[in-house]
Design a protein around this motif. Structure first.
Motif, PDB file in Angstrom:
ATOM      1  N   PHE A 160       0.791  -1.229   0.000  1.00 50.95           N
ATOM      2  CA  PHE A 160       0.000   0.000   0.000  1.00 50.95           C
ATOM      3  C   PHE A 160       0.825   1.282   0.000  1.00 50.95           C
ATOM      4  CE2 PHE A 160      -2.440  -3.287   2.340  1.00 50.95           C
ATOM      5  CZ  PHE A 160      -3.501  -3.424   1.461  1.00 50.95           C
ATOM      6  N   GLY A 161       2.142   1.186  -0.067  1.00 54.97           N
ATOM      7  CA  GLY A 161       2.978   2.370   0.034  1.00 54.97           C
ATOM      8  C   GLY A 161       2.999   3.252  -1.200  1.00 54.97           C
ATOM      9  N   GLY A 162       2.685   2.686  -2.356  1.00 55.36           N
ATOM     10  CA  GLY A 162       2.623   3.496  -3.570  1.00 55.36           C
ATOM     11  C   GLY A 162       3.968   3.799  -4.207  1.00 55.36           C
ATOM     12  N   THR A 163       5.046   3.186  -3.712  1.00 55.39           N
ATOM     13  CA  THR A 163       6.366   3.413  -4.290  1.00 55.39           C
ATOM     14  C   THR A 163       6.514   2.652  -5.603  1.00 55.39           C
ATOM     15  OG1 THR A 163       7.341   3.703  -2.085  1.00 55.39           O
ATOM     16  CG2 THR A 163       8.850   3.222  -3.894  1.00 55.39           C
ATOM     17  N   ALA A 164       7.064   3.326  -6.609  1.00 64.48           N
ATOM     18  CA  ALA A 164       7.311   2.666  -7.898  1.00 64.48           C
ATOM     19  C   ALA A 164       8.577   1.821  -7.772  1.00 64.48           C
ATOM     20  CB  ALA A 164       7.463   3.704  -9.001  1.00 64.48           C
ATOM     21  N   ILE A 165       8.427   0.502  -7.680  1.00 61.05           N
ATOM     22  CA  ILE A 165       9.544  -0.413  -7.471  1.00 61.05           C
ATOM     23  C   ILE A 165      10.115  -0.871  -8.813  1.00 61.05           C
ATOM     24  CG2 ILE A 165      10.245  -2.633  -6.509  1.00 61.05           C
ATOM     25  CD1 ILE A 165       9.692  -0.565  -4.388  1.00 61.05           C
ATOM     26  N   ALA A 166      11.430  -0.825  -8.929  1.00 58.71           N
ATOM     27  CA  ALA A 166      12.082  -1.299 -10.146  1.00 58.71           C
ATOM     28  C   ALA A 166      11.911  -2.813 -10.267  1.00 58.71           C
ATOM     29  CB  ALA A 166      13.562  -0.929 -10.115  1.00 58.71           C
ATOM     30  N   LYS A 167      11.434  -3.281 -11.404  1.00 57.38           N
ATOM     31  CA  LYS A 167      11.177  -4.706 -11.606  1.00 57.38           C
ATOM     32  C   LYS A 167      11.754  -5.255 -12.910  1.00 57.38           C
ATOM     33  CE  LYS A 167       6.839  -4.588  -8.983  1.00 57.38           C
ATOM     34  NZ  LYS A 167       5.376  -4.833  -9.048  1.00 57.38           N
ATOM     35  N   ARG A 168      12.010  -4.392 -13.882  1.00 57.60           N
ATOM     36  CA  ARG A 168      12.403  -4.861 -15.202  1.00 57.60           C
ATOM     37  C   ARG A 168      13.898  -5.159 -15.265  1.00 57.60           C
ATOM     38  NH1 ARG A 168      14.196  -3.027 -20.144  1.00 57.60           N
ATOM     39  NH2 ARG A 168      14.521  -0.908 -19.355  1.00 57.60           N
ATOM     40  N   LYS A 169      14.234  -6.294 -15.865  1.00 58.88           N
ATOM     41  CA  LYS A 169      15.632  -6.661 -16.101  1.00 58.88           C
ATOM     42  C   LYS A 169      15.881  -6.701 -17.597  1.00 58.88           C
ATOM     43  CE  LYS A 169      17.134 -10.188 -13.755  1.00 58.88           C
ATOM     44  NZ  LYS A 169      17.189 -11.557 -13.178  1.00 58.88           N
ATOM     45  N   GLN A 170      17.140  -6.495 -17.984  1.00 59.41           N
ATOM     46  CA  GLN A 170      17.511  -6.674 -19.370  1.00 59.41           C
ATOM     47  C   GLN A 170      18.890  -7.315 -19.442  1.00 59.41           C
ATOM     48  OE1 GLN A 170      17.423  -2.470 -20.764  1.00 59.41           O
ATOM     49  NE2 GLN A 170      19.614  -2.708 -21.206  1.00 59.41           N
ATOM     50  N   THR A 171      19.066  -8.163 -20.429  1.00 58.82           N
ATOM     51  CA  THR A 171      20.321  -8.887 -20.574  1.00 58.82           C
ATOM     52  C   THR A 171      21.398  -8.040 -21.240  1.00 58.82           C
ATOM     53  OG1 THR A 171      19.527  -9.826 -22.661  1.00 58.82           O
ATOM     54  CG2 THR A 171      19.170 -11.120 -20.653  1.00 58.82           C
ATOM     55  N   GLU A 172      20.998  -7.122 -22.113  1.00 64.96           N
ATOM     56  CA  GLU A 172      21.973  -6.271 -22.789  1.00 64.96           C
ATOM     57  C   GLU A 172      22.513  -5.218 -21.828  1.00 64.96           C
ATOM     58  OE1 GLU A 172      22.256  -3.188 -26.598  1.00 64.96           O
ATOM     59  OE2 GLU A 172      20.389  -4.264 -26.135  1.00 64.96           O
ATOM     60  N   ARG A 173      23.833  -5.105 -21.751  1.00 64.33           N
ATOM     61  CA  ARG A 173      24.447  -4.146 -20.854  1.00 64.33           C
ATOM     62  C   ARG A 173      24.261  -2.710 -21.356  1.00 64.33           C
ATOM     63  NH1 ARG A 173      30.361  -6.138 -18.706  1.00 64.33           N
ATOM     64  NH2 ARG A 173      29.689  -8.106 -17.764  1.00 64.33           N
ATOM     65  N   LEU A 174      23.942  -1.796 -20.433  1.00 59.00           N
ATOM     66  CA  LEU A 174      23.984  -0.387 -20.785  1.00 59.00           C
ATOM     67  C   LEU A 174      25.437  -0.005 -21.048  1.00 59.00           C
ATOM     68  CD1 LEU A 174      21.375   1.185 -18.340  1.00 59.00           C
ATOM     69  CD2 LEU A 174      21.063   0.419 -20.693  1.00 59.00           C
ATOM     70  N   SER A 175      25.646   0.992 -21.872  1.00 59.71           N
ATOM     71  CA  SER A 175      26.956   1.226 -22.496  1.00 59.71           C
ATOM     72  C   SER A 175      28.016   1.834 -21.579  1.00 59.71           C
ATOM     73  CB  SER A 175      26.773   2.125 -23.722  1.00 59.71           C
ATOM     74  OG  SER A 175      26.164   3.359 -23.352  1.00 59.71           O
ATOM     75  N   VAL A 176      27.621   2.560 -20.540  1.00 59.92           N
ATOM     76  CA  VAL A 176      28.582   3.332 -19.746  1.00 59.92           C
ATOM     77  C   VAL A 176      28.751   2.729 -18.352  1.00 59.92           C
ATOM     78  CG1 VAL A 176      29.132   5.592 -18.749  1.00 59.92           C
ATOM     79  CG2 VAL A 176      28.029   5.442 -20.993  1.00 59.92           C
ATOM     80  N   LEU A 177      29.995   2.386 -17.993  1.00 63.46           N
ATOM     81  CA  LEU A 177      30.303   1.930 -16.643  1.00 63.46           C
ATOM     82  C   LEU A 177      30.377   3.133 -15.714  1.00 63.46           C
ATOM     83  CD1 LEU A 177      31.219  -0.230 -14.590  1.00 63.46           C
ATOM     84  CD2 LEU A 177      33.568   0.201 -15.366  1.00 63.46           C
ATOM     85  N   VAL A 178      29.576   3.134 -14.653  1.00 64.57           N
ATOM     86  CA  VAL A 178      29.550   4.239 -13.700  1.00 64.57           C
ATOM     87  C   VAL A 178      30.406   3.924 -12.481  1.00 64.57           C
ATOM     88  CG1 VAL A 178      28.071   5.693 -12.258  1.00 64.57           C
ATOM     89  CG2 VAL A 178      27.267   4.917 -14.494  1.00 64.57           C
TER      90      VAL A 178
END
Length: 277
Positions: free
Chosen positions: A28-46
């Motif tokens: 009931f908290g209403g927080t948008a929780i991250a759920k999506r995964k992707q196999t392709e790496r994003l391009s920039v290492l942080v």
């Protein structure tokens, strides 16, 4: 800071109350929780960091550390590739779920009131510690983190400041990270033969560099005979021109020491870095 001894009934009841409160927040908290995964790496290492899987610890059976690696592998399957979109929040336990025998988790080492015991899913604190540390080297915001209440083992070969981890206990001691930026961040995790490795990646060049350091590090003898360890964690933020644009307070730590400290001299402020761009 004197240790509080609670009965088994008090611990059992308290755990269930705190878990119920967390479930209520999730539903009931209403927080948008991250759920999506992707196999392709994003391009920039942080940011990137690794921690050793095996340490020789006094009175700790090495088999528990091998079992810990098994548990880490299962948790990583749930976390690896997760993308936090702008405005979303990452929840460590919401993503992993409850570690149970049915899911394949085994007994590992669990820190418990200044000592340790066997527990299903034991060892997952190493993973939350790593995620917290690499997050400190990004613009992501840690909105929930719990410090360790006990300092159990000495600092042999320590590469991070005391108190730079995040303890976890399903589900009420959570690690939550919010993305306040306008770009996605992807969490990548894997195991080598000797290390747990974690990265945050994004899809655009990174503008800042972070240096984490500690202040006010000290040991204090208490009236009841034990020692308490204190420090404060800060980070310096530098822009692309290497100019300091911020010196931010991160956290304050207090922990009951379970070993005899060395009080030879005051400790200067120390700076610690991880790979970040």
């Amino acid at each position: 800071m004197k240790p509080i001894k609670r009965s088994k009934l008090r611990i059992w009841a308290g755990t269930r109350v705190f878990r119920a409160q967390r479930y209520w927040q999730w539903w009931f908290g209403g927080t948008a929780i991250a759920k999506r995964k992707q196999t392709e790496r994003l391009s920039v290492l942080v940011s990137e960091h690794q921690t050793p899987l095996f340490r020789v610890l006094k009175d700790v059976d090495m088999s528990l550390q091998h079992d810990k690696v098994h548990n880490l592998r299962l948790a990583i399957e749930r976390l690896n590739g997760l993308v936090i979109q702008p405005g979303e929040t990452f929840s460590y336990w919401r993503t992993i779920g409850k570690p149970t025998k049915r899911k394949g988790y085994v007994e590992g080492m669990v820190l418990f009131y200044g000592s340790f015991k066997k527990g299903i899913g034991g060892g997952l604190c190493q993973l939350s510690n790593l995620i917290y540390w690499i997050t400190l080297h990004t613009p992501l915001q840690v909105v929930e983190r719990h410090r360790h209440s006990y300092d159990v083992f000495p600092d042999a070969n320590r590469t991070q400041p005391f108190g730079s981890g995040a303890t976890c206990a399903y589900n009420y001691l959570d690690l939550q990270i919010y993305n306040p930026t306008d770009r996605p961040y992807q969490l990548l995790l894997h195991l080598t033969d000797e290390h747990l490795v974690g990265q945050w990646r994004s899809n655009q060049p990174h503008l800042y560099r972070y240096e984490v350091y500690e202040k006010e590090h000290r040991f204090e003898l208490q009236y009841w005979g034990g020692y308490v360890r204190h420090n404060q964690i800060y980070r310096i933020v530098r822009n692309a021109g290497n100019e300091i644009i911020a010196d931010e307070f991160i956290a304050e730590n207090h922990a009951l020491m379970m070993y005899e400290p060395l009080l030879a001299e005051p400790m200067a402020d120390k700076r610690y870095a991880t790979r970040n761009k």
